[in-house]
Design a protein around this motif. Structure first.
Motif, PDB file in Angstrom:
ATOM      1  N   ILE A 146      -3.548   4.850  -1.410  1.00 29.75           N
ATOM      2  CA  ILE A 146      -4.301   5.810  -0.597  1.00 29.75           C
ATOM      3  C   ILE A 146      -3.824   7.194  -1.008  1.00 29.75           C
ATOM      4  O   ILE A 146      -2.706   7.604  -0.671  1.00 29.75           O
ATOM      5  CB  ILE A 146      -4.086   5.566   0.906  1.00 29.75           C
ATOM      6  N   THR A 189       0.829  -1.204   0.000  1.00 28.69           N
ATOM      7  CA  THR A 189       0.000   0.000   0.000  1.00 28.69           C
ATOM      8  C   THR A 189       0.862   1.252   0.000  1.00 28.69           C
ATOM      9  O   THR A 189       1.772   1.388   0.821  1.00 28.69           O
ATOM     10  CB  THR A 189      -0.911   0.024   1.248  1.00 28.69           C
ATOM     11  N   ILE A 248      -8.145   4.601  -2.843  1.00 27.59           N
ATOM     12  CA  ILE A 248      -9.036   5.326  -1.937  1.00 27.59           C
ATOM     13  C   ILE A 248      -8.558   6.766  -1.867  1.00 27.59           C
ATOM     14  O   ILE A 248      -7.373   7.026  -1.618  1.00 27.59           O
ATOM     15  CB  ILE A 248      -9.027   4.710  -0.527  1.00 27.59           C
ATOM     16  N   LEU A 286      -1.517  -4.339   6.002  1.00 25.54           N
ATOM     17  CA  LEU A 286      -1.058  -3.398   4.980  1.00 25.54           C
ATOM     18  C   LEU A 286       0.449  -3.232   5.104  1.00 25.54           C
ATOM     19  O   LEU A 286       0.969  -2.911   6.176  1.00 25.54           O
ATOM     20  CB  LEU A 286      -1.729  -2.031   5.151  1.00 25.54           C
ATOM     21  N   LEU A 288      -2.604  -1.353  -3.476  1.00 29.34           N
ATOM     22  CA  LEU A 288      -3.598  -0.407  -2.980  1.00 29.34           C
ATOM     23  C   LEU A 288      -2.949   0.965  -2.883  1.00 29.34           C
ATOM     24  O   LEU A 288      -1.818   1.096  -2.419  1.00 29.34           O
ATOM     25  CB  LEU A 288      -4.115  -0.829  -1.601  1.00 29.34           C
ATOM     26  N   HIS A 313     -13.656   0.758   3.761  1.00 27.94           N
ATOM     27  CA  HIS A 313     -13.439   0.835   2.311  1.00 27.94           C
ATOM     28  C   HIS A 313     -12.348  -0.142   1.856  1.00 27.94           C
ATOM     29  O   HIS A 313     -12.445  -0.718   0.770  1.00 27.94           O
ATOM     30  CB  HIS A 313     -13.068   2.266   1.914  1.00 27.94           C
ATOM     31  N   ILE A 314     -11.326  -0.326   2.683  1.00 28.81           N
ATOM     32  CA  ILE A 314     -10.275  -1.293   2.331  1.00 28.81           C
ATOM     33  C   ILE A 314     -10.852  -2.697   2.237  1.00 28.81           C
ATOM     34  O   ILE A 314     -10.577  -3.445   1.290  1.00 28.81           O
ATOM     35  CB  ILE A 314      -9.125  -1.236   3.355  1.00 28.81           C
ATOM     36  N   GLU A 315     -11.672  -3.085   3.223  1.00 27.53           N
ATOM     37  CA  GLU A 315     -12.302  -4.421   3.196  1.00 27.53           C
ATOM     38  C   GLU A 315     -13.216  -4.550   1.980  1.00 27.53           C
ATOM     39  O   GLU A 315     -13.290  -5.610   1.356  1.00 27.53           O
ATOM     40  CB  GLU A 315     -13.094  -4.642   4.487  1.00 27.53           C
ATOM     41  N   LYS A 350      -8.229   0.046  -7.427  1.00 23.76           N
ATOM     42  CA  LYS A 350      -7.898  -0.207  -6.019  1.00 23.76           C
ATOM     43  C   LYS A 350      -7.228   1.044  -5.435  1.00 23.76           C
ATOM     44  O   LYS A 350      -6.035   1.059  -5.113  1.00 23.76           O
ATOM     45  CB  LYS A 350      -7.002  -1.437  -5.901  1.00 23.76           C
ATOM     46  N   HIS A 402     -10.979   1.875   7.052  1.00 23.28           N
ATOM     47  CA  HIS A 402     -10.917   0.419   7.208  1.00 23.28           C
ATOM     48  C   HIS A 402     -12.019  -0.262   6.409  1.00 23.28           C
ATOM     49  O   HIS A 402     -11.783  -1.273   5.733  1.00 23.28           O
ATOM     50  CB  HIS A 402     -11.055   0.039   8.687  1.00 23.28           C
TER      51      HIS A 402
END
Length: 453
Positions: A302, A221, A328, A268, A300, A369-371, A326, A367
């Motif tokens: 962010i 990540t 956020i 992560l 991922l 949104h990651i799941e 993938k 959390h």
């Protein structure tokens, strides 16, 4: 085969340390280094029994210990096993192990106890691999999946598929080799139907593979964004400690800082990167280049934006560089007045979270949104699944052979060609379970284990 020994508990201080001895001479070696209190003799002890006594190296008393005996074949390795439980100091456990080695045992290699369990038929290869997954499990879902494999779920499903393929191969061979006998004709449509059933079963074995891999290995990540939007503050917030320097000065982070953090059931492998923007500073420019590479290599992303101001040109360029679903978008600093226009973000990025990394608010939404991105809630961790790349490759190879065989049947190719494809698929399944596998592959599997297991 030599008698092996190792400390099976972690290499750290603890309440108890266990020295495990396995092999033909395990009990006779234990008899030389352990003296039970009373009239009990080590060589006379039955399996699944214990004795309290003294571990010694010749005349030197080492520690008060408990000896546990397991008789072949009713043991973990299928061999005679003696386990000496002493006080859990590093020095005393090593002294006891040294005495064991002095009296005829040899140091066990990594995973050698479990390797012997496999070689002696106590475990199939998929069950043996699950042992390490149980040891390394970091959460409930991981543990459930590993225990399911340890109970033989993957082997049982693969074995059923293998036997179905063997039946088809047997029918084809009998029909081809004994045409004059009264053997029912092998009909292509029947073979296709049976192969389709096997194909569907094997597909189910890899359906949850990616979810399982994420649980075991974690997610690479990257936290990205232009300077001073709060990337390092968010990194520290998720890490639970001050790992990155946080100041009001833009461009503080010039290198990639890494940390492993736990978010719910997901690990992560987190990287805090330099702020992405145009710069004339040579060192900072290298950091920016590394951050841009992280966008391509991470599983991922962010992407952090400052909610207290409007989007800048650097923000817009960053949004346009992101080519994955993938991702956020984190709108940071929502503890102050919000001036950001999120219309560009909502058009480009599905997952948007509003939080304050400084105040540690809104992190639970991150959390969630990651799941959601990795769909762990949709995965069934109670069903059989491939546990690692070796197993997945075997299943992929089997599927390739089966799907090619089905295609060959559909276009009317000779059954001899179909037979070869089915046989290739069968060989892949035998490699999966370890029923037909090279010594090099076996060694590679157990090389990942720790010493003592």
């Amino acid at each position: 085969m030599s008698t092996i020994a190792a400390v099976s508990t972690p290499n750290a201080m603890g309440g108890i340390a266990v020295i495990r001895i396995s092999g033909e001479n395990a009990l006779s070696i234990a008899d030389k280094v352990f003296s039970p209190y009373g009239d009990k003799k080590v060589l006379d002890m039955a399996g699944y029994t214990c004795a309290y006594g003294i571990a010694h190296d010749g005349e030197e008393r080492l520690d008060d210990c408990i000896l546990t005996v397991f008789r072949a074949p009713h043991s973990y390795t299928g061999e005679d096993i003696a386990e000496i439980s002493c006080h859990g100091g590093l020095y005393v456990s090593r002294k006891v192990l040294r005495a064991v080695l002095k009296n005829g045992a040899v140091n066990a290699e990594g995973g050698e106890f479990t390797k012997r369990a496999y070689l002696n038929g106590k475990l199939d290869l998929t069950q043996a691999e699950a042992v390490m997954d149980i040891i390394s499990a970091k959460g409930e879902r991981e543990l459930r999946m590993a225990e399911n494999l340890r109970e033989g779920a993957a082997f049982k499903k693969a074995d059923v598929c293998s036997k179905k393929l063997l039946k088809i191969l047997g029918d084809l061979a009998a029909w081809a080799d004994y045409p004059e006998e009264d053997i029912p004709e092998v009909r292509p449509e029947n073979i296709k139907s049976e192969l389709t059933e096997v194909r569907d079963e094997l597909r189910s074995l890899i359906r949850n593979y990616d979810s399982g891999r994420i649980l075991r290995e974690g997610v690479a990540t990257a936290i990205i964004g232009r300077p001073n939007v709060g990337k390092s503050t968010l990194f520290n917030c998720l890490s639970g400690c001050e790992r990155s320097i946080v100041t009001e000065i833009a461009g503080t982070t010039r290198d990639v800082i890494e940390e492993t953090v736990r978010v719910g059931d997901i690990t992560l492998r987190l990287s805090d990167t330099a702020g992405i923007h145009d710069t004339d500073d040579v060192i900072e420019g290298i950091g920016v280049e590394m951050a841009e590479k992280m966008i391509e290599s991470s599983e991922l992303i962010i992407a952090v934006f400052d909610g207290s101001c409007t989007l800048t040109e650097d923000d817009v360029q960053l949004i346009n560089k992101i080519n994955t679903d993938k991702v956020i978008a984190v709108i940071n600093k929502n503890d102050v007045e919000q001036l950001i226009d999120t219309s560009l973000l909502t058009n480009k990025i599905k997952h948007i979270v509003y939080l304050s990394a400084k105040e540690n608010t809104g992190v639970d939404d991150l959390h969630r949104h990651i799941e959601e991105i990795f769909r762990l809630n949709e995965a069934d961790f109670d069903t059989a699944t491939a546990a690692n790349e070796r197993q997945k490759k075997c299943i992929d190879n089997a599927l390739e052979g089966i799907e090619s065989a089905i295609s060959s049947l559909e276009i009317g190719e000779m059954l001899d060609a179909v037979n070869v494809l089915i046989d290739d698929a069968e060989q892949s399944l035998l490699q999966l379970t370890g029923q037909k596998i090279t010594e090099a592959v076996v060694d590679e599997v157990f090389s990942r284990f720790c010493v003592g297991k």
